[in-house]
Design a protein around this motif. Structure first.
Motif, mmCIF file in Angstrom:
data_model
loop_
_atom_site.group_PDB
_atom_site.id
_atom_site.type_symbol
_atom_site.label_atom_id
_atom_site.label_comp_id
_atom_site.label_asym_id
_atom_site.label_seq_id
_atom_site.Cartn_x
_atom_site.Cartn_y
_atom_site.Cartn_z
ATOM 1 N N GLY A 39 0.553 -1.226 0.028
ATOM 2 C CA GLY A 39 0.188 0.138 0.396
ATOM 3 C C GLY A 39 1.151 1.417 0.066
ATOM 4 N N VAL A 40 1.862 0.757 -0.629
ATOM 5 C CA VAL A 40 2.802 2.330 -0.707
ATOM 6 C C VAL A 40 2.742 2.804 -2.134
ATOM 7 C CG1 VAL A 40 5.264 2.975 -0.606
ATOM 8 C CG2 VAL A 40 4.878 1.829 0.798
ATOM 9 N N LYS A 41 2.954 4.295 -1.966
ATOM 10 C CA LYS A 41 2.670 4.879 -3.939
ATOM 11 C C LYS A 41 3.288 6.305 -3.214
ATOM 12 C CE LYS A 41 0.553 5.112 -7.505
ATOM 13 N NZ LYS A 41 0.818 6.377 -7.900
ATOM 14 N N GLN A 42 4.324 6.539 -4.102
ATOM 15 C CA GLN A 42 4.536 8.021 -3.591
ATOM 16 C C GLN A 42 5.403 8.617 -5.108
ATOM 17 O OE1 GLN A 42 3.652 10.724 -1.183
ATOM 18 N NE2 GLN A 42 4.526 11.792 -3.052
ATOM 19 N N ASP A 43 4.578 9.632 -5.817
ATOM 20 C CA ASP A 43 5.277 10.513 -6.479
ATOM 21 C C ASP A 43 6.851 11.150 -6.411
ATOM 22 O OD1 ASP A 43 3.300 9.827 -8.539
ATOM 23 O OD2 ASP A 43 2.757 12.153 -8.702
ATOM 24 N N ILE A 44 8.099 11.182 -7.162
ATOM 25 C CA ILE A 44 9.469 11.925 -6.507
ATOM 26 C C ILE A 44 9.129 12.983 -7.393
ATOM 27 C CG2 ILE A 44 11.523 11.059 -6.015
ATOM 28 C CD1 ILE A 44 10.789 8.246 -6.488
ATOM 29 N N PHE A 45 9.203 14.330 -6.701
ATOM 30 C CA PHE A 45 9.653 15.110 -7.620
ATOM 31 C C PHE A 45 11.293 15.838 -8.285
ATOM 32 C CE2 PHE A 45 5.106 15.681 -6.136
ATOM 33 C CZ PHE A 45 4.527 15.387 -7.931
ATOM 34 N N PRO A 46 11.811 15.893 -8.980
ATOM 35 C CA PRO A 46 13.113 16.537 -8.892
ATOM 36 C C PRO A 46 13.061 17.549 -8.354
ATOM 37 C CG PRO A 46 12.291 16.280 -11.203
ATOM 38 C CD PRO A 46 11.476 15.890 -10.723
ATOM 39 N N SER A 47 14.595 17.800 -7.650
ATOM 40 C CA SER A 47 15.144 19.160 -6.706
ATOM 41 C C SER A 47 14.319 19.133 -5.491
ATOM 42 C CB SER A 47 14.801 20.148 -7.611
ATOM 43 O OG SER A 47 15.690 20.442 -8.685
ATOM 44 N N GLN A 48 13.419 18.255 -4.476
ATOM 45 C CA GLN A 48 12.201 17.515 -4.006
ATOM 46 C C GLN A 48 12.972 16.477 -3.072
ATOM 47 O OE1 GLN A 48 8.676 19.236 -4.001
ATOM 48 N NE2 GLN A 48 8.733 19.668 -5.849
ATOM 49 N N THR A 49 12.715 16.778 -1.494
ATOM 50 C CA THR A 49 12.755 15.232 -1.361
ATOM 51 C C THR A 49 11.514 14.678 -0.641
ATOM 52 O OG1 THR A 49 14.843 15.700 -0.606
ATOM 53 C CG2 THR A 49 13.838 13.989 0.681
ATOM 54 N N MET A 50 11.586 13.398 -0.932
ATOM 55 C CA MET A 50 9.609 13.374 -0.621
ATOM 56 C C MET A 50 9.661 12.292 0.439
ATOM 57 S SD MET A 50 8.104 15.048 -2.900
ATOM 58 C CE MET A 50 6.212 15.050 -2.667
ATOM 59 N N THR A 51 8.329 12.382 1.082
ATOM 60 C CA THR A 51 8.304 11.553 2.666
ATOM 61 C C THR A 51 8.071 9.999 2.095
ATOM 62 O OG1 THR A 51 9.101 12.935 3.598
ATOM 63 C CG2 THR A 51 8.231 11.219 5.220
ATOM 64 N N ALA A 52 7.441 9.339 2.296
ATOM 65 C CA ALA A 52 6.772 7.732 2.515
ATOM 66 C C ALA A 52 7.238 6.825 3.828
ATOM 67 C CB ALA A 52 6.949 6.217 1.337
ATOM 68 N N ARG A 53 5.549 6.252 3.864
ATOM 69 C CA ARG A 53 5.791 6.103 5.379
ATOM 70 C C ARG A 53 4.966 4.449 5.741
ATOM 71 N NH1 ARG A 53 3.886 6.713 11.355
ATOM 72 N NH2 ARG A 53 5.851 6.524 12.646
ATOM 73 N N THR A 54 5.572 2.892 6.012
ATOM 74 C CA THR A 54 4.749 1.971 5.802
ATOM 75 C C THR A 54 5.477 0.871 7.850
ATOM 76 O OG1 THR A 54 4.186 0.173 4.985
ATOM 77 C CG2 THR A 54 6.696 0.247 4.597
ATOM 78 N N ARG A 55 4.957 0.096 7.367
ATOM 79 C CA ARG A 55 5.024 -0.812 8.567
ATOM 80 C C ARG A 55 4.557 -2.000 8.254
ATOM 81 N NH1 ARG A 55 2.349 0.203 13.679
ATOM 82 N NH2 ARG A 55 1.131 -1.399 13.261
ATOM 83 N N ALA A 56 4.918 -2.845 7.509
ATOM 84 C CA ALA A 56 5.192 -3.969 7.051
ATOM 85 C C ALA A 56 4.962 -5.549 7.554
ATOM 86 C CB ALA A 56 6.299 -4.570 6.273
ATOM 87 N N THR A 57 3.979 -6.364 7.905
ATOM 88 C CA THR A 57 3.252 -6.714 8.203
ATOM 89 C C THR A 57 3.435 -8.342 8.257
ATOM 90 O OG1 THR A 57 1.103 -7.088 8.406
ATOM 91 C CG2 THR A 57 1.792 -5.361 9.755
ATOM 92 N N GLU A 58 4.360 -8.927 7.321
ATOM 93 C CA GLU A 58 3.843 -9.735 6.434
ATOM 94 C C GLU A 58 4.493 -10.220 5.856
ATOM 95 O OE1 GLU A 58 1.896 -12.922 7.528
ATOM 96 O OE2 GLU A 58 0.630 -11.557 8.662
ATOM 97 N N PRO A 59 6.388 -10.645 6.484
ATOM 98 C CA PRO A 59 7.760 -11.059 6.152
ATOM 99 C C PRO A 59 7.730 -11.729 4.725
ATOM 100 C CG PRO A 59 7.799 -12.011 8.457
ATOM 101 C CD PRO A 59 6.113 -11.833 7.595
#
Length: 239
Positions: free
Chosen positions: A177-197
């Motif tokens: 469930g992780v999805k995030q656009d990444i734009f030039p000259s910017q630092t974007m943030t995404a976050r998760t906590r995986a529960t199933e190896p």
């Protein structure tokens, strides 16, 4: 006979949709929140769909031989009722969607901006560098870097710092469930906590050139002991 067949098909549709409302266990906190929202919306949409379809079937059957149709008589009470019901449904959908969007795993940048800025200080931080057409992952202060293979600890909060060296890219891990656009000259943030190896696929979800379709990576989620052992081996090899 045709009416009965139509009603039977509607019942089968209802059963099929109800089965879809109970998805398999989510592999991350993000995916769990998204699946829960989908289930809530389905529970609203299913009875509405059945109501509309049954009303349509009734109208077809009731007025099938009507050779002298007349305009519908005004019914203010009925109009107020269905307008209020529609408004209540839209409010429910809006509130449910807002709760999910405000989730710190779904929109971490907004969640962090609304706090003191140290809300994710205890997260495992991974720098993600996207480029035409590949991925590079750097693990905090461990001096460990991997390409096309992202390793995550299970049941631990992970924050991704996302950058691109060229055009717009997007990190997309469907099963987490992780999805995030990444734009030039910017630092974007995404976050998760995986529960199933396990192993999952990572894709670029923004058209970024001729090699876009091959811009994939493997995501490996390990339990904490296996992750620590992997990190020690990578640190030793880098040293």
């Amino acid at each position: 006979m045709g009416l009965r067949r139509h009603v039977f098909r509607l019942c089968l549709l209802a059963i099929g949709l109800s089965l879809l409302a109970a998805p398999a266990a989510a592999q991350s906190v993000n995916r769990a929140a998204i699946d829960e929202l989908n289930a809530q919306l389905l529970y609203v949409a299913l009875p509405l769909t059945l109501f509309v379809e049954l009303t349509l079937v009734y109208a077809i059957y009731r007025f099938r031989d009507n050779d002298d149709p007349r305009p519908t008589v005004d019914d203010p009470a009925l109009e107020i009722t269905w307008t209020a019901a529609t408004g209540a449904i839209l409010v429910f959908v809006g509130v449910s969607a807002f709760v999910v969007m405000a989730n710190p795993y779904i929109t971490p940048a907004a969640a962090q901006a609304s706090t003191d800025g140290d809300a994710f200080a205890n997260d495992t931080e991974i720098d993600v560098l996207a480029y035409q057409w590949g991925w590079e992952f750097s693990y905090g202060e461990a001096n460990v870097t991997t390409e096309e293979r992202l390793v995550l600890p299970a049941d631990e909060n992970v924050t991704f710092r996302l950058r691109t060296t060229d055009v717009i890219h997007a990190i997309y891990i469907p099963q987490l469930g992780v999805k995030q656009d990444i734009f030039p000259s910017q630092t974007m943030t995404a976050r998760t906590r995986a529960t199933e190896p396990g192993e999952y696929r990572l894709y670029c979800a923004e058209m970024c050139g001729a090699g876009h379709s091959k811009m994939n990576a493997t995501v490996v989620v390990k339990n904490q002991s296996a992750y620590d052992a992997w990190m020690e081996n990578q640190t030793a090899a880098a040293g």
